[in-house]
Write a protein that holds these residues in place. Sequence first.
Motif, PDB file in Angstrom:
ATOM      1  N   GLU A   1     -10.544  -2.518  -2.085  1.00  0.00           N
ATOM      2  CA  GLU A   1     -10.234  -2.950  -0.719  1.00  0.00           C
ATOM      3  C   GLU A   1     -11.411  -2.710   0.220  1.00  0.00           C
ATOM      4  O   GLU A   1     -11.691  -3.530   1.100  1.00  0.00           O
TER       5      GLU A   1
ATOM      6  N   SER B   1     -10.004  -1.651   6.875  1.00  0.00           N
ATOM      7  CA  SER B   1      -9.570  -3.009   6.523  1.00  0.00           C
ATOM      8  C   SER B   1      -8.724  -3.619   7.635  1.00  0.00           C
ATOM      9  O   SER B   1      -8.904  -4.785   7.993  1.00  0.00           O
TER      10      SER B   1
ATOM     11  N   TRP C   1      -7.768   1.721   4.510  1.00  0.00           N
ATOM     12  CA  TRP C   1      -6.763   0.864   5.156  1.00  0.00           C
ATOM     13  C   TRP C   1      -7.120   0.646   6.617  1.00  0.00           C
ATOM     14  O   TRP C   1      -7.063  -0.485   7.110  1.00  0.00           O
TER      15      TRP C   1
ATOM     16  N   THR D   1      -3.371  -5.634  -5.182  1.00  0.00           N
ATOM     17  CA  THR D   1      -2.626  -4.418  -4.878  1.00  0.00           C
ATOM     18  C   THR D   1      -1.220  -4.504  -5.473  1.00  0.00           C
ATOM     19  O   THR D   1      -0.724  -3.522  -6.050  1.00  0.00           O
TER      20      THR D   1
ATOM     21  N   TYR E   1     -13.779  -5.663  -0.332  1.00  0.00           N
ATOM     22  CA  TYR E   1     -13.309  -6.968   0.121  1.00  0.00           C
ATOM     23  C   TYR E   1     -13.240  -7.084   1.635  1.00  0.00           C
ATOM     24  O   TYR E   1     -13.568  -8.129   2.184  1.00  0.00           O
TER      25      TYR E   1
ATOM     26  N   ARG F   1       0.839  -1.207   0.000  1.00  0.00           N
ATOM     27  CA  ARG F   1       0.000   0.000   0.000  1.00  0.00           C
ATOM     28  C   ARG F   1       0.872   1.254   0.000  1.00  0.00           C
ATOM     29  O   ARG F   1       0.642   2.191  -0.766  1.00  0.00           O
TER      30      ARG F   1
ATOM     31  N   VAL G   1      -6.513  -9.569  -2.118  1.00  0.00           N
ATOM     32  CA  VAL G   1      -6.257  -8.121  -2.054  1.00  0.00           C
ATOM     33  C   VAL G   1      -4.756  -7.845  -2.149  1.00  0.00           C
ATOM     34  O   VAL G   1      -4.342  -6.901  -2.826  1.00  0.00           O
TER      35      VAL G   1
END
Length: 196
Positions: A55, A106, A103, A142, A58, A18, A138
Amino acid sequence: MIDDFAKAYLHSDLWEIREAMLSKLDGLGEYEVRRPLTTTGTNLLGLVKHLTLSESRYFGEVFDRPFPEPLPRWDDLDARGADMWATEHETRDEITARYRRVWAHSDATIAALRIDSPGHVPWWPRPNVVLFNVLVHVLTETSRHAGHADILREQLDGTTGTATGHASPPRDAAFWTARRAEIERAATAASNGKTI
């Protein structure tokens, strides 16, 4: 024990990729991060926007932990493809800040669930999954888009490498001209002198 190790390992790799993805925007102006660099319009800021939506789905919808901000649904056909580019009204700061908020959401989902916690991905042919499947997916997606970003950034200013702090040493134009010629010679030789 292996479950905790696998979850922590995959999660730490996701954190790293990320950050590498966002580092591809560093030092570039608004035009450069938005500029379509492929026939299909792929651009750096669009990749970040796409990863944000992906993201959030998911680690949100799949585990019945929806991201709290409004985002297009996966089955909204009118919005399809809009996540691959930024309009002139969307700022880079808005897009990158939303990615970081996704983020955090997640990460909270990953921390709260066991690696074998069930989820449901309605757009997959085999929709019943566990957190492990989604973490791998993911991370793969990514990483794939970070690879695209590597190539786009190289096209813009020649910067290569996995992250700003780990960029390859700069080379002058003569080095790259010679390197490209060397690779072209090898490709021609491998094809027995045939060119297409």
